[in-house]
Design a protein around this motif. Structure first.
Motif, PDB file in Angstrom:
ATOM      1  N   LYS A 123     -53.046 -57.541  89.874  1.00  0.00           N
ATOM      2  CA  LYS A 123     -53.678 -58.628  89.124  1.00  0.00           C
ATOM      3  C   LYS A 123     -52.704 -59.782  88.910  1.00  0.00           C
ATOM      4  O   LYS A 123     -53.099 -60.954  89.001  1.00  0.00           O
ATOM      5  N   ALA A 124     -51.451 -59.473  88.623  1.00  0.00           N
ATOM      6  CA  ALA A 124     -50.454 -60.534  88.463  1.00  0.00           C
ATOM      7  C   ALA A 124     -50.287 -61.304  89.769  1.00  0.00           C
ATOM      8  O   ALA A 124     -50.182 -62.539  89.774  1.00  0.00           O
ATOM      9  N   SER A 125     -50.268 -60.589  90.880  1.00  0.00           N
ATOM     10  CA  SER A 125     -50.142 -61.237  92.184  1.00  0.00           C
ATOM     11  C   SER A 125     -51.329 -62.147  92.457  1.00  0.00           C
ATOM     12  O   SER A 125     -51.167 -63.275  92.947  1.00  0.00           O
ATOM     13  N   ALA A 126     -52.530 -61.670  92.138  1.00  0.00           N
ATOM     14  CA  ALA A 126     -53.725 -62.488  92.342  1.00  0.00           C
ATOM     15  C   ALA A 126     -53.667 -63.749  91.490  1.00  0.00           C
ATOM     16  O   ALA A 126     -54.025 -64.844  91.948  1.00  0.00           O
ATOM     17  N   ASP A 127     -53.212 -63.621  90.245  1.00  0.00           N
ATOM     18  CA  ASP A 127     -53.074 -64.792  89.372  1.00  0.00           C
ATOM     19  C   ASP A 127     -52.148 -65.825  89.995  1.00  0.00           C
ATOM     20  O   ASP A 127     -52.407 -67.040  89.934  1.00  0.00           O
ATOM     21  N   LEU A 128     -51.071 -65.357  90.596  1.00  0.00           N
ATOM     22  CA  LEU A 128     -50.104 -66.284  91.201  1.00  0.00           C
ATOM     23  C   LEU A 128     -50.688 -66.969  92.439  1.00  0.00           C
ATOM     24  O   LEU A 128     -50.381 -68.137  92.705  1.00  0.00           O
ATOM     25  N   VAL A 129     -51.534 -66.253  93.163  1.00  0.00           N
ATOM     26  CA  VAL A 129     -52.192 -66.887  94.308  1.00  0.00           C
ATOM     27  C   VAL A 129     -53.139 -67.987  93.814  1.00  0.00           C
ATOM     28  O   VAL A 129     -53.201 -69.086  94.382  1.00  0.00           O
ATOM     29  N   VAL A 130     -53.883 -67.699  92.739  1.00  0.00           N
ATOM     30  CA  VAL A 130     -54.769 -68.713  92.154  1.00  0.00           C
ATOM     31  C   VAL A 130     -53.954 -69.931  91.713  1.00  0.00           C
ATOM     32  O   VAL A 130     -54.315 -71.085  91.995  1.00  0.00           O
ATOM     33  N   LYS A 131     -52.851 -69.676  91.028  1.00  0.00           N
ATOM     34  CA  LYS A 131     -51.974 -70.769  90.582  1.00  0.00           C
ATOM     35  C   LYS A 131     -51.452 -71.579  91.770  1.00  0.00           C
ATOM     36  O   LYS A 131     -51.381 -72.816  91.719  1.00  0.00           O
ATOM     37  N   ALA A 132     -51.107 -70.886  92.843  1.00  0.00           N
ATOM     38  CA  ALA A 132     -50.591 -71.573  94.025  1.00  0.00           C
ATOM     39  C   ALA A 132     -51.639 -72.499  94.641  1.00  0.00           C
ATOM     40  O   ALA A 132     -51.307 -73.595  95.121  1.00  0.00           O
ATOM     41  N   TYR A 133     -52.905 -72.089  94.632  1.00  0.00           N
ATOM     42  CA  TYR A 133     -53.956 -72.955  95.171  1.00  0.00           C
ATOM     43  C   TYR A 133     -54.141 -74.204  94.316  1.00  0.00           C
ATOM     44  O   TYR A 133     -54.511 -75.259  94.824  1.00  0.00           O
ATOM     45  N   HIS A 134     -53.867 -74.084  93.040  1.00  0.00           N
ATOM     46  CA  HIS A 134     -53.908 -75.277  92.185  1.00  0.00           C
ATOM     47  C   HIS A 134     -52.681 -76.151  92.430  1.00  0.00           C
ATOM     48  O   HIS A 134     -52.793 -77.373  92.630  1.00  0.00           O
ATOM     49  N   ASP A 135     -51.501 -75.542  92.437  1.00  0.00           N
ATOM     50  CA  ASP A 135     -50.262 -76.313  92.554  1.00  0.00           C
ATOM     51  C   ASP A 135     -50.104 -76.946  93.934  1.00  0.00           C
ATOM     52  O   ASP A 135     -49.593 -78.066  94.066  1.00  0.00           O
ATOM     53  N   THR A 136     -50.554 -76.244  94.962  1.00  0.00           N
ATOM     54  CA  THR A 136     -50.380 -76.739  96.330  1.00  0.00           C
ATOM     55  C   THR A 136     -51.493 -77.695  96.750  1.00  0.00           C
ATOM     56  O   THR A 136     -51.235 -78.770  97.294  1.00  0.00           O
ATOM     57  N   TYR A 137     -52.733 -77.293  96.486  1.00  0.00           N
ATOM     58  CA  TYR A 137     -53.870 -78.054  96.989  1.00  0.00           C
ATOM     59  C   TYR A 137     -54.596 -78.858  95.909  1.00  0.00           C
ATOM     60  O   TYR A 137     -55.500 -79.634  96.231  1.00  0.00           O
ATOM     61  N   GLY A 138     -54.225 -78.647  94.667  1.00  0.00           N
ATOM     62  CA  GLY A 138     -54.919 -79.329  93.583  1.00  0.00           C
ATOM     63  C   GLY A 138     -56.268 -78.720  93.252  1.00  0.00           C
ATOM     64  O   GLY A 138     -57.117 -79.362  92.622  1.00  0.00           O
ATOM     65  N   MET A 139     -56.488 -77.489  93.672  1.00  0.00           N
ATOM     66  CA  MET A 139     -57.787 -76.843  93.448  1.00  0.00           C
ATOM     67  C   MET A 139     -58.048 -76.706  91.949  1.00  0.00           C
ATOM     68  O   MET A 139     -57.178 -76.300  91.188  1.00  0.00           O
ATOM     69  N   PRO A 140     -59.255 -77.043  91.479  1.00  0.00           N
ATOM     70  CA  PRO A 140     -59.581 -76.892  90.056  1.00  0.00           C
ATOM     71  C   PRO A 140     -59.784 -75.420  89.702  1.00  0.00           C
ATOM     72  O   PRO A 140     -60.758 -74.793  90.133  1.00  0.00           O
ATOM     73  N   VAL A 141     -58.852 -74.866  88.949  1.00  0.00           N
ATOM     74  CA  VAL A 141     -58.885 -73.442  88.617  1.00  0.00           C
ATOM     75  C   VAL A 141     -58.569 -73.243  87.136  1.00  0.00           C
ATOM     76  O   VAL A 141     -57.991 -74.102  86.478  1.00  0.00           O
ATOM     77  N   ASN A 142     -58.972 -72.080  86.644  1.00  0.00           N
ATOM     78  CA  ASN A 142     -58.499 -71.547  85.373  1.00  0.00           C
ATOM     79  C   ASN A 142     -58.257 -70.058  85.531  1.00  0.00           C
ATOM     80  O   ASN A 142     -58.852 -69.404  86.396  1.00  0.00           O
ATOM     81  N   ILE A 143     -57.390 -69.518  84.683  1.00  0.00           N
ATOM     82  CA  ILE A 143     -57.131 -68.081  84.626  1.00  0.00           C
ATOM     83  C   ILE A 143     -57.329 -67.640  83.188  1.00  0.00           C
ATOM     84  O   ILE A 143     -56.843 -68.296  82.258  1.00  0.00           O
ATOM     85  N   THR A 144     -58.060 -66.541  82.990  1.00  0.00           N
ATOM     86  CA  THR A 144     -58.176 -65.955  81.653  1.00  0.00           C
ATOM     87  C   THR A 144     -57.546 -64.571  81.670  1.00  0.00           C
ATOM     88  O   THR A 144     -57.669 -63.832  82.658  1.00  0.00           O
ATOM     89  N   ARG A 145     -56.860 -64.235  80.584  1.00  0.00           N
ATOM     90  CA  ARG A 145     -56.235 -62.910  80.452  1.00  0.00           C
ATOM     91  C   ARG A 145     -56.683 -62.306  79.130  1.00  0.00           C
ATOM     92  O   ARG A 145     -56.365 -62.824  78.064  1.00  0.00           O
ATOM     93  N   CYS A 146     -57.403 -61.209  79.234  1.00  0.00           N
ATOM     94  CA  CYS A 146     -58.062 -60.642  78.067  1.00  0.00           C
ATOM     95  C   CYS A 146     -57.484 -59.281  77.697  1.00  0.00           C
ATOM     96  O   CYS A 146     -56.934 -58.567  78.544  1.00  0.00           O
ATOM     97  N   SER A 147     -57.639 -58.927  76.430  1.00  0.00           N
ATOM     98  CA  SER A 147     -57.252 -57.608  75.951  1.00  0.00           C
ATOM     99  C   SER A 147     -58.344 -56.595  76.291  1.00  0.00           C
ATOM    100  O   SER A 147     -59.346 -56.933  76.919  1.00  0.00           O
ATOM    101  N   ASN A 148     -58.170 -55.357  75.876  1.00  0.00           N
ATOM    102  CA  ASN A 148     -59.114 -54.295  76.210  1.00  0.00           C
ATOM    103  C   ASN A 148     -60.527 -54.616  75.734  1.00  0.00           C
ATOM    104  O   ASN A 148     -60.734 -54.923  74.568  1.00  0.00           O
ATOM    105  N   ASN A 149     -61.487 -54.516  76.648  1.00  0.00           N
ATOM    106  CA  ASN A 149     -62.894 -54.721  76.303  1.00  0.00           C
ATOM    107  C   ASN A 149     -63.588 -53.392  76.036  1.00  0.00           C
ATOM    108  O   ASN A 149     -63.214 -52.352  76.585  1.00  0.00           O
ATOM    109  N   TYR A 150     -64.614 -53.444  75.203  1.00  0.00           N
ATOM    110  CA  TYR A 150     -65.487 -52.287  75.006  1.00  0.00           C
ATOM    111  C   TYR A 150     -66.907 -52.804  74.813  1.00  0.00           C
ATOM    112  O   TYR A 150     -67.120 -53.966  74.460  1.00  0.00           O
ATOM    113  N   GLY A 151     -67.884 -51.928  75.073  1.00  0.00           N
ATOM    114  CA  GLY A 151     -69.276 -52.341  74.934  1.00  0.00           C
ATOM    115  C   GLY A 151     -70.163 -51.651  75.951  1.00  0.00           C
ATOM    116  O   GLY A 151     -69.754 -50.684  76.603  1.00  0.00           O
TER     117      GLY A 151
END
Length: 354
Positions: free
Chosen positions: A165-193
């Motif tokens: 997951k950390a690696s995937a986040d960095l790839v997303v960040k790279a697409y923003h930093d390199t190409y200017g792609m409009p992205v966001n990343i969310t990092r959440c705590s444990n979900n239940y439901g």
């Protein structure tokens, strides 16, 4: 507006589909899922007729470049919210490769396909497009008895799952930093439901307790997690998708730190009260050998999303956990249906020798 939601038949993805189609009656979701063991179309069986009319399902694997490009060409979506992932830490310890492939390569396939369609000849981006990566607080590693994860906490993953997951986040960040792609990343705590596959702590212990089976507890059970009701997470993702600043990461937490053993004992009390079954009690708890590389404590600082996007969690833990236990009691047939032969074999492999 039309968005692509990957992992739409999974736990958080299906909850988001219900939330989003209810929240925006004029919008459409293209739901994508490869329907692996944790992806189940029955999770979407309660969509209303109107919601069904605005929900299109495509069975596809996010690592399949040809499939993904065809889908994005077929449906001109305004954005992508990527829930699709292998998520269970124990499975990642037994079989890291599938986590690396799905979580890293799959994220890259989605990004590259979106870039092909959204990137203009002039080097810019079509208006209104966004890629939102749904990640986890586990990418930050572990905390001591004090302190909180912020968006600037260095990434320090300790399991194949969190590393992927950390690696995937960095790839997303790279697409923003390199190409200017409009992205966001969310990092959440444990979900239940509702709709959570019963390999995760809360549905697992509910299922075992109802069957009077032992409830495996790793180590001393004093690992601390920050718990958030899935509906509050869905609202936060919506806010980030709609209003998050391009390129930014947002932590999402419930401000509800509890030891695993405390969660387990509370649910056992609720189950006994709701069912009247005296055999559901602490005697079912069985302490087993701790998980390899088990992080001791997670805790989220969600002040950024609260300050910038005015998000607050609405469901107190006591209310949310009672609502969750009641849901599983009311949906025992669903629970029985999703426990496949594959899941049973994994359960035996993971816990039998402990």
């Amino acid at each position: 507006m039309k968005i692509l939601v990957t992992g739409a038949a999974g736990f958080i993805g299906s909850n988001f589909v219900y939330y989003y189609l209810s929240r925006y009656p004029e919008r459409t979701i293209i739901g994508l899922d490869n329907l692996s063991y944790a992806g189940n179309l029955e999770n979407l069986s309660l969509l209303s007729p109107d919601q069904k009319a605005r929900f299109v399902f495509e069975k596809a694997d996010i690592t399949d470049t040809v499939q993904i490009k065809k889908i994005l060409s077929k449906y001109p979506v305004d954005g992508i919210i990527n829930f699709a992932a292998e998520t269970h830490v124990d499975r990642s310890i037994h079989d890291p490769q599938v986590f690396l492939k799905t979580n890293i390569l799959g994220t890259h396939v989605l990004l590259d396909a979106a870039k092909t369609i959204w990137h203009t000849k002039e080097g810019g981006w079509e208006d209104g497009k966004k890629f939102l990566q749904v990640s986890t607080d586990e990418v930050y590693g572990t905390l001591g008895p004090s302190g909180y994860f912020t968006e600037t906490t260095p990434l320090d993953p300790h399991s194949p799952y969190s590393a992927s997951k950390a690696s995937a986040d960095l790839v997303v960040k790279a697409y923003h930093d390199t190409y200017g792609m409009p992205v966001n990343i969310t990092r959440c705590s444990n979900n239940y439901g509702p709709w959570q596959f019963p390999e995760k702590l809360i549905p697992l212990l509910i299922q075992n307790a109802l069957l009077h089976r032992e409830i495996p507890v790793y180590g001393d059970g004093k690992q601390i997690r920050d718990w958030l009701y899935v509906g509050d997470h869905c609202r936060a993702i919506d806010l980030v998708y709609e209003s998050g600043k391009t390129g930014e990461t947002y932590n999402i937490g419930g401000n509800n730190e509890r030891e695993n053993i405390v969660i387990i004992k509370k649910i056992l009390v609720l189950l006994q009260d709701m069912t009247g079954d005296p055999h559901i009690n602490d005697n079912l708890i069985s302490y087993v050998k701790d998980r390899l590389g088990h992080d001791r404590r997670y805790a989220i600082d969600a002040s950024k999303i609260k300050r910038d996007l005015h998000w607050e969690h609405k469901v107190p833990f006591d209310e949310g956990i009672e609502r969750t236990v009641r849901w599983y009691l009311d949906h025992r047939e669903w629970m029985a249906n999703v426990i496949s032969g594959e899941y049973t074999k994994f359960y035996e492999k993971n816990y039998e020798d402990r």
